[in-house]
Design a protein around this motif. Structure first.
Motif, PDB file in Angstrom:
ATOM      1  N   UNK A 127       0.960  -1.375  -0.127  1.00 33.31           N
ATOM      2  CA  UNK A 127      -0.019   0.014  -0.012  1.00 33.31           C
ATOM      3  C   UNK A 127       0.910   1.241   0.017  1.00 33.31           C
ATOM      4  N   UNK A 128       0.639   2.148  -0.733  1.00 31.60           N
ATOM      5  CA  UNK A 128       1.195   3.555  -0.806  1.00 31.60           C
ATOM      6  C   UNK A 128       2.681   3.335  -1.221  1.00 31.60           C
ATOM      7  N   UNK A 129       3.047   2.545  -2.421  1.00 32.43           N
ATOM      8  CA  UNK A 129       4.651   2.224  -2.468  1.00 32.43           C
ATOM      9  C   UNK A 129       5.308   3.330  -2.940  1.00 32.43           C
ATOM     10  N   UNK A 130       4.608   3.789  -3.932  1.00 28.48           N
ATOM     11  CA  UNK A 130       5.300   5.326  -4.609  1.00 28.48           C
ATOM     12  C   UNK A 130       5.732   6.286  -3.452  1.00 28.48           C
ATOM     13  N   UNK A 131       4.461   6.806  -2.473  1.00 28.72           N
ATOM     14  CA  UNK A 131       4.609   7.535  -1.619  1.00 28.72           C
ATOM     15  C   UNK A 131       5.582   7.159  -0.529  1.00 28.72           C
ATOM     16  N   UNK A 132       5.766   6.001  -0.261  1.00 29.99           N
ATOM     17  CA  UNK A 132       6.766   5.499   0.990  1.00 29.99           C
ATOM     18  C   UNK A 132       8.080   5.543   0.301  1.00 29.99           C
ATOM     19  N   UNK A 133       8.230   5.221  -0.926  1.00 30.75           N
ATOM     20  CA  UNK A 133       9.608   5.090  -1.623  1.00 30.75           C
ATOM     21  C   UNK A 133      10.037   6.451  -1.740  1.00 30.75           C
ATOM     22  N   UNK A 134       9.188   7.446  -2.158  1.00 35.34           N
ATOM     23  CA  UNK A 134       9.626   8.682  -2.304  1.00 35.34           C
ATOM     24  C   UNK A 134      10.160   9.684  -1.001  1.00 35.34           C
ATOM     25  N   UNK A 135       9.241   9.357  -0.148  1.00 30.30           N
ATOM     26  CA  UNK A 135       9.515   9.786   1.150  1.00 30.30           C
ATOM     27  C   UNK A 135      10.838   9.420   1.915  1.00 30.30           C
TER      28      UNK A 135
END
Length: 373
Positions: A127-135
Protein backbone atom coordinates in the motif's frame (compact mmCIF):
# COMPACT_ATOMS: atom_id res chain seq x y z
CA UNK A 1 9.50 20.99 2.07
CA UNK A 2 12.83 22.78 2.57
CA UNK A 3 15.62 21.80 0.22
CA UNK A 4 18.41 19.57 1.43
CA UNK A 5 21.57 21.53 2.12
CA UNK A 6 24.95 19.91 2.76
CA UNK A 7 26.28 23.10 4.34
CA UNK A 8 24.96 26.33 5.81
CA UNK A 9 21.49 26.20 7.36
CA UNK A 10 18.56 23.83 6.91
CA UNK A 11 15.27 24.01 8.77
CA UNK A 12 16.71 25.91 11.70
CA UNK A 13 20.05 24.47 12.79
CA UNK A 14 23.54 24.72 11.32
CA UNK A 15 25.54 22.05 9.56
CA UNK A 16 29.21 21.33 10.13
CA UNK A 17 32.16 19.66 8.35
CA UNK A 18 32.20 16.26 6.68
CA UNK A 19 33.63 14.47 9.73
CA UNK A 20 35.78 12.03 7.74
CA UNK A 21 38.44 10.42 9.95
CA UNK A 22 39.66 7.05 11.17
CA UNK A 23 38.34 4.87 13.95
CA UNK A 24 41.71 4.73 15.65
CA UNK A 25 41.95 8.51 15.89
CA UNK A 26 38.54 8.81 17.50
CA UNK A 27 38.76 6.01 20.02
CA UNK A 28 41.17 7.85 22.30
CA UNK A 29 39.99 11.44 21.92
CA UNK A 30 36.22 11.76 21.47
CA UNK A 31 33.73 11.94 24.30
CA UNK A 32 30.00 12.60 24.42
CA UNK A 33 28.99 15.82 26.14
CA UNK A 34 27.69 14.28 29.37
CA UNK A 35 29.93 11.25 29.79
CA UNK A 36 33.54 10.08 29.85
CA UNK A 37 32.77 7.16 27.53
CA UNK A 38 35.01 7.34 24.46
CA UNK A 39 33.06 7.43 21.21
CA UNK A 40 34.51 5.06 18.64
CA UNK A 41 32.83 6.36 15.50
CA UNK A 42 31.72 9.94 16.11
CA UNK A 43 34.21 12.67 15.25
CA UNK A 44 31.80 15.32 16.58
CA UNK A 45 30.22 13.61 19.61
CA UNK A 46 28.85 16.81 21.15
CA UNK A 47 26.80 17.49 18.01
CA UNK A 48 23.43 16.00 17.18
CA UNK A 49 21.89 15.88 13.70
CA UNK A 50 18.10 16.02 14.07
CA UNK A 51 15.53 14.93 11.47
CA UNK A 52 11.84 15.33 12.34
CA UNK A 53 9.71 13.18 10.07
CA UNK A 54 5.97 13.83 9.91
CA UNK A 55 4.85 10.79 7.94
CA UNK A 56 2.26 8.07 8.48
CA UNK A 57 1.96 6.58 4.98
CA UNK A 58 3.61 3.27 5.83
CA UNK A 59 0.50 2.09 7.68
CA UNK A 60 -3.22 2.70 7.70
CA UNK A 61 -3.76 4.71 10.88
CA UNK A 62 -3.19 8.48 10.69
CA UNK A 63 -1.51 10.17 13.62
CA UNK A 64 2.09 8.97 13.64
CA UNK A 65 2.85 12.02 11.50
CA UNK A 66 2.14 14.05 14.65
CA UNK A 67 4.56 12.02 16.79
CA UNK A 68 7.61 14.28 16.33
CA UNK A 69 5.54 17.36 17.14
CA UNK A 70 4.31 16.08 20.50
CA UNK A 71 7.82 14.94 21.43
CA UNK A 72 9.32 18.33 20.64
CA UNK A 73 6.44 20.15 22.32
CA UNK A 74 7.28 18.15 25.44
CA UNK A 75 10.68 19.84 25.39
CA UNK A 76 12.81 16.95 24.14
CA UNK A 77 15.12 18.99 21.91
CA UNK A 78 15.50 21.68 24.54
CA UNK A 79 16.44 19.04 27.10
CA UNK A 80 19.05 17.56 24.78
CA UNK A 81 20.65 20.99 24.56
CA UNK A 82 20.29 22.24 28.12
CA UNK A 83 20.52 19.00 30.12
CA UNK A 84 22.78 16.83 27.98
CA UNK A 85 24.88 19.55 26.39
CA UNK A 86 24.40 18.75 22.71
CA UNK A 87 24.68 21.29 19.94
CA UNK A 88 21.74 20.61 17.62
CA UNK A 89 21.85 20.68 13.83
CA UNK A 90 19.21 19.97 11.24
CA UNK A 91 15.50 20.27 12.00
CA UNK A 92 13.79 22.26 14.71
CA UNK A 93 10.37 21.92 13.08
CA UNK A 94 8.61 18.88 11.65
CA UNK A 95 9.01 18.26 7.94
CA UNK A 96 5.86 17.71 5.89
CA UNK A 97 6.45 15.17 3.17
CA UNK A 98 3.20 15.58 1.24
CA UNK A 99 5.05 17.29 -1.61
CA UNK A 100 6.87 14.06 -2.36
CA UNK A 101 3.74 11.92 -2.65
CA UNK A 102 2.36 11.14 -6.12
CA UNK A 103 -0.56 13.35 -7.13
CA UNK A 104 -3.81 12.27 -8.73
CA UNK A 105 -3.96 11.67 -12.43
CA UNK A 106 -6.38 13.49 -14.70
CA UNK A 107 -8.89 10.67 -14.51
CA UNK A 108 -9.02 11.05 -10.72
CA UNK A 109 -9.04 14.83 -10.72
CA UNK A 110 -12.63 15.18 -9.55
CA UNK A 111 -12.07 13.80 -6.07
CA UNK A 112 -13.84 15.52 -3.20
CA UNK A 113 -12.07 17.39 -0.43
CA UNK A 114 -12.51 14.43 1.87
CA UNK A 115 -11.06 11.89 -0.59
CA UNK A 116 -7.42 10.82 -0.96
CA UNK A 117 -5.60 12.97 -3.49
CA UNK A 118 -2.69 10.65 -4.21
CA UNK A 119 -2.44 8.33 -7.19
CA UNK A 120 -0.57 5.41 -5.64
CA UNK A 121 -2.02 2.02 -6.59
CA UNK A 122 -0.74 -1.13 -4.92
CA UNK A 123 2.40 -2.83 -6.21
CA UNK A 124 2.94 -6.49 -5.22
CA UNK A 125 0.32 -5.91 -2.54
CA UNK A 126 2.17 -2.95 -0.99
CA UNK A 127 0.00 0.00 0.00
CA UNK A 128 1.22 3.51 -0.89
CA UNK A 129 4.43 2.13 -2.43
CA UNK A 130 5.41 5.23 -4.43
CA UNK A 131 4.65 7.57 -1.54
CA UNK A 132 6.70 5.59 0.94
CA UNK A 133 9.52 5.14 -1.56
CA UNK A 134 9.69 8.84 -2.41
CA UNK A 135 9.56 9.92 1.23
CA UNK A 136 12.13 7.40 2.46
CA UNK A 137 14.49 8.36 -0.35
CA UNK A 138 14.38 11.97 0.87
CA UNK A 139 14.82 10.86 4.49
CA UNK A 140 17.81 8.78 3.47
CA UNK A 141 19.50 11.84 1.98
CA UNK A 142 18.64 14.05 4.95
CA UNK A 143 20.01 11.57 7.49
CA UNK A 144 23.05 10.89 5.34
CA UNK A 145 23.86 14.62 5.34
CA UNK A 146 23.90 14.54 9.14
CA UNK A 147 25.69 11.22 9.63
CA UNK A 148 28.47 11.98 7.15
CA UNK A 149 29.67 14.85 9.36
CA UNK A 150 30.57 12.50 12.21
CA UNK A 151 27.72 13.58 14.46
CA UNK A 152 25.06 11.28 15.87
CA UNK A 153 21.90 11.20 13.74
CA UNK A 154 18.62 11.40 15.68
CA UNK A 155 15.35 10.84 13.85
CA UNK A 156 11.90 11.22 15.37
CA UNK A 157 9.02 9.69 13.39
CA UNK A 158 6.64 8.84 11.96
CA UNK A 159 5.83 5.17 11.39
CA UNK A 160 8.58 2.58 11.19
CA UNK A 161 8.65 2.57 7.39
CA UNK A 162 10.84 5.68 7.70
CA UNK A 163 13.69 3.44 8.85
CA UNK A 164 14.17 2.47 5.20
CA UNK A 165 15.43 6.04 4.92
CA UNK A 166 17.21 6.48 8.24
CA UNK A 167 19.16 3.22 8.25
CA UNK A 168 20.09 3.44 4.57
CA UNK A 169 21.36 7.00 5.01
CA UNK A 170 23.53 6.04 7.98
CA UNK A 171 24.82 2.89 6.25
CA UNK A 172 25.92 4.97 3.26
CA UNK A 173 27.56 7.62 5.46
CA UNK A 174 29.56 5.09 7.49
CA UNK A 175 30.83 3.39 4.35
CA UNK A 176 32.01 6.75 3.03
CA UNK A 177 33.54 7.89 6.31
CA UNK A 178 35.59 4.71 6.72
CA UNK A 179 36.60 3.76 3.18
CA UNK A 180 38.54 0.55 2.88
CA UNK A 181 37.75 -0.53 6.43
CA UNK A 182 36.48 -4.13 6.45
CA UNK A 183 34.23 -3.23 9.40
CA UNK A 184 32.57 -0.22 7.79
CA UNK A 185 29.11 -1.79 7.82
CA UNK A 186 26.72 -0.71 10.54
CA UNK A 187 24.90 -2.98 12.95
CA UNK A 188 21.22 -2.36 13.62
CA UNK A 189 19.51 -3.03 16.94
CA UNK A 190 15.80 -3.15 16.14
CA UNK A 191 13.70 -2.81 19.30
CA UNK A 192 10.11 -3.67 18.46
CA UNK A 193 7.18 -5.91 19.24
CA UNK A 194 7.22 -6.80 15.53
CA UNK A 195 10.00 -8.04 13.26
CA UNK A 196 9.08 -5.70 10.35
CA UNK A 197 10.86 -8.09 7.98
CA UNK A 198 7.91 -9.18 5.86
CA UNK A 199 8.37 -9.19 2.13
CA UNK A 200 5.49 -7.89 0.01
CA UNK A 201 4.63 -11.53 -0.66
CA UNK A 202 4.53 -12.61 3.01
CA UNK A 203 2.68 -9.56 4.32
CA UNK A 204 -1.00 -10.01 5.13
CA UNK A 205 -1.72 -6.28 5.40
CA UNK A 206 0.44 -4.74 2.68
CA UNK A 207 1.49 -2.01 5.12
CA UNK A 208 5.11 -1.11 4.43
CA UNK A 209 5.88 -0.32 8.08
CA UNK A 210 5.98 -4.11 8.41
CA UNK A 211 8.59 -4.48 5.63
CA UNK A 212 11.49 -2.05 6.17
CA UNK A 213 14.04 -4.62 7.31
CA UNK A 214 13.45 -6.81 4.25
CA UNK A 215 14.27 -3.85 1.99
CA UNK A 216 17.27 -2.78 4.07
CA UNK A 217 18.82 -6.26 4.06
CA UNK A 218 18.16 -6.90 0.37
CA UNK A 219 15.83 -9.79 1.14
CA UNK A 220 13.35 -7.75 -0.89
CA UNK A 221 14.27 -5.68 -3.92
CA UNK A 222 12.23 -3.80 -6.48
CA UNK A 223 12.72 -2.93 -10.12
CA UNK A 224 9.42 -1.08 -10.45
CA UNK A 225 10.04 2.53 -11.38
CA UNK A 226 9.59 4.80 -8.37
CA UNK A 227 9.14 1.90 -5.94
CA UNK A 228 12.34 1.58 -3.88
CA UNK A 229 14.47 1.37 -7.01
CA UNK A 230 16.70 4.01 -5.41
CA UNK A 231 18.05 1.52 -2.83
CA UNK A 232 21.57 0.37 -3.77
CA UNK A 233 24.23 -1.75 -2.11
CA UNK A 234 25.68 1.29 -0.29
CA UNK A 235 22.34 1.69 1.50
CA UNK A 236 21.96 -1.89 2.67
CA UNK A 237 22.85 -3.70 5.87
CA UNK A 238 23.86 -7.29 6.49
CA UNK A 239 21.65 -9.76 8.33
CA UNK A 240 24.77 -10.82 10.22
CA UNK A 241 24.81 -7.48 12.09
CA UNK A 242 21.07 -7.27 12.74
CA UNK A 243 19.73 -7.85 16.26
CA UNK A 244 16.10 -7.81 17.37
CA UNK A 245 15.04 -7.14 20.95
CA UNK A 246 11.54 -7.38 22.42
CA UNK A 247 9.76 -9.42 19.73
CA UNK A 248 6.37 -10.83 20.70
CA UNK A 249 4.08 -10.52 17.65
CA UNK A 250 5.84 -12.11 14.67
CA UNK A 251 4.06 -13.28 11.53
CA UNK A 252 4.50 -16.85 10.32
CA UNK A 253 6.33 -15.71 7.19
CA UNK A 254 8.65 -13.57 9.29
CA UNK A 255 9.51 -16.48 11.58
CA UNK A 256 10.64 -18.45 8.54
CA UNK A 257 12.71 -15.51 7.28
CA UNK A 258 14.39 -15.12 10.67
CA UNK A 259 15.20 -18.84 10.87
CA UNK A 260 16.31 -19.24 7.26
CA UNK A 261 18.72 -16.31 7.58
CA UNK A 262 19.91 -17.17 11.10
CA UNK A 263 19.08 -13.66 12.31
CA UNK A 264 19.81 -12.91 15.95
CA UNK A 265 16.53 -12.22 17.74
CA UNK A 266 15.67 -11.87 21.42
CA UNK A 267 11.96 -12.27 22.11
CA UNK A 268 10.18 -11.35 25.31
CA UNK A 269 10.60 -15.01 26.27
CA UNK A 270 14.38 -14.53 26.22
CA UNK A 271 14.10 -11.33 28.25
CA UNK A 272 11.87 -13.06 30.81
CA UNK A 273 14.29 -15.98 31.08
CA UNK A 274 17.63 -14.16 31.14
CA UNK A 275 16.81 -10.57 32.13
CA UNK A 276 17.44 -7.48 30.05
CA UNK A 277 21.03 -7.10 31.32
CA UNK A 278 22.10 -10.52 30.04
CA UNK A 279 20.24 -10.00 26.76
CA UNK A 280 22.05 -6.73 26.10
CA UNK A 281 25.40 -8.31 26.98
CA UNK A 282 24.71 -11.03 24.43
CA UNK A 283 23.45 -8.59 21.80
CA UNK A 284 26.51 -6.35 22.04
CA UNK A 285 28.87 -9.32 22.13
CA UNK A 286 27.23 -10.65 18.96
CA UNK A 287 27.67 -7.30 17.19
CA UNK A 288 31.25 -6.89 18.33
CA UNK A 289 33.07 -3.86 19.67
CA UNK A 290 34.36 -2.61 16.31
CA UNK A 291 31.01 -1.93 14.62
CA UNK A 292 28.91 1.27 14.57
CA UNK A 293 25.39 0.77 15.92
CA UNK A 294 22.12 2.23 14.67
CA UNK A 295 19.40 1.91 17.32
CA UNK A 296 15.90 1.88 15.83
CA UNK A 297 13.30 1.90 18.62
CA UNK A 298 9.59 1.42 18.02
CA UNK A 299 7.69 2.65 21.05
CA UNK A 300 5.34 -0.34 20.77
CA UNK A 301 8.22 -2.46 22.08
CA UNK A 302 7.09 -1.14 25.46
CA UNK A 303 4.07 -2.69 27.11
CA UNK A 304 0.92 -0.61 26.50
CA UNK A 305 0.95 0.15 30.23
CA UNK A 306 3.88 2.47 29.48
CA UNK A 307 3.15 3.51 25.89
CA UNK A 308 -0.53 3.10 25.01
CA UNK A 309 -0.69 5.69 22.22
CA UNK A 310 0.77 3.66 19.40
CA UNK A 311 -0.79 2.02 16.36
CA UNK A 312 -0.10 -1.67 17.00
CA UNK A 313 0.15 -2.19 20.79
CA UNK A 314 0.80 -5.71 22.06
CA UNK A 315 0.48 -6.66 25.72
CA UNK A 316 3.35 -8.33 27.50
CA UNK A 317 6.10 -5.97 26.38
CA UNK A 318 9.09 -4.25 27.87
CA UNK A 319 8.79 -2.14 30.99
CA UNK A 320 9.95 1.44 30.67
CA UNK A 321 13.01 0.62 32.75
CA UNK A 322 13.88 -2.27 30.43
CA UNK A 323 13.49 0.05 27.45
CA UNK A 324 15.65 2.67 29.10
CA UNK A 325 18.27 0.03 29.93
CA UNK A 326 18.51 -1.04 26.28
CA UNK A 327 19.17 2.57 25.33
CA UNK A 328 21.65 3.07 28.18
CA UNK A 329 23.57 -0.06 27.22
CA UNK A 330 23.88 1.05 23.60
CA UNK A 331 25.05 4.50 24.71
CA UNK A 332 27.58 2.99 27.12
CA UNK A 333 29.08 0.89 24.33
CA UNK A 334 30.50 4.03 22.70
CA UNK A 335 29.40 2.62 19.33
CA UNK A 336 26.08 4.39 18.74
CA UNK A 337 25.97 6.53 15.59
CA UNK A 338 22.21 6.89 15.08
CA UNK A 339 18.91 6.65 16.96
CA UNK A 340 15.34 6.43 15.68
CA UNK A 341 12.22 6.73 17.81
CA UNK A 342 9.02 5.92 15.94
CA UNK A 343 5.31 5.06 16.13
CA UNK A 344 4.18 7.57 18.76
CA UNK A 345 0.57 8.25 17.73
CA UNK A 346 -1.15 11.01 19.75
CA UNK A 347 -4.48 10.37 18.01
CA UNK A 348 -4.82 6.96 19.66
CA UNK A 349 -5.71 6.30 23.31
CA UNK A 350 -5.99 10.02 23.98
CA UNK A 351 -5.71 9.61 27.72
CA UNK A 352 -2.40 7.81 27.29
CA UNK A 353 -0.63 10.35 25.11
CA UNK A 354 1.19 11.93 28.04
CA UNK A 355 2.50 8.57 29.23
CA UNK A 356 3.64 7.63 25.74
CA UNK A 357 5.40 10.94 25.17
CA UNK A 358 7.13 10.80 28.55
CA UNK A 359 8.31 7.28 27.73
CA UNK A 360 9.59 8.43 24.33
CA UNK A 361 11.48 11.35 25.86
CA UNK A 362 13.05 9.04 28.43
CA UNK A 363 14.17 6.53 25.78
CA UNK A 364 15.83 9.19 23.65
CA UNK A 365 17.58 10.79 26.60
CA UNK A 366 18.97 7.43 27.70
CA UNK A 367 20.13 6.57 24.18
CA UNK A 368 22.00 9.89 24.06
CA UNK A 369 23.91 9.36 27.27
CA UNK A 370 21.60 10.39 30.13
CA UNK A 371 22.30 8.41 33.29
CA UNK A 372 20.60 7.92 36.64
CA UNK A 373 23.65 9.12 38.56
Amino acid sequence: MPSIEPSGHANGHTYGSNGTTTKKAMQSESFPPTSSIPQKFLSNPSELGVTLVGFSGGQCRPGTDAGPAVLTQAGLLTQLESDLGYTLHGDNSVRNFDDYQPTVTARDGMVSNSSPKFDDPDVRGMKNPRSVSAVTEQISELVYQQARTGRLALTLGGDHSIAIGTVSGVARAIRERFPGDPNNEIAVIWVDAHADINTPETSDSGNIHGMPVSFLTGLTTSTDKGVFDWIHDSHRITTKKLVYIGLRDVDAGEKKILRDNNIKAFSMHDIDRHGIGKVMDQALEYIGSDTPIHLSFDVDALDPMWAPSTGTPVRGGLTLREGDFICEAVAESGQCVAVDLVEVNPRLVEGGVGDTVRAGVSLVRCALGDTLL
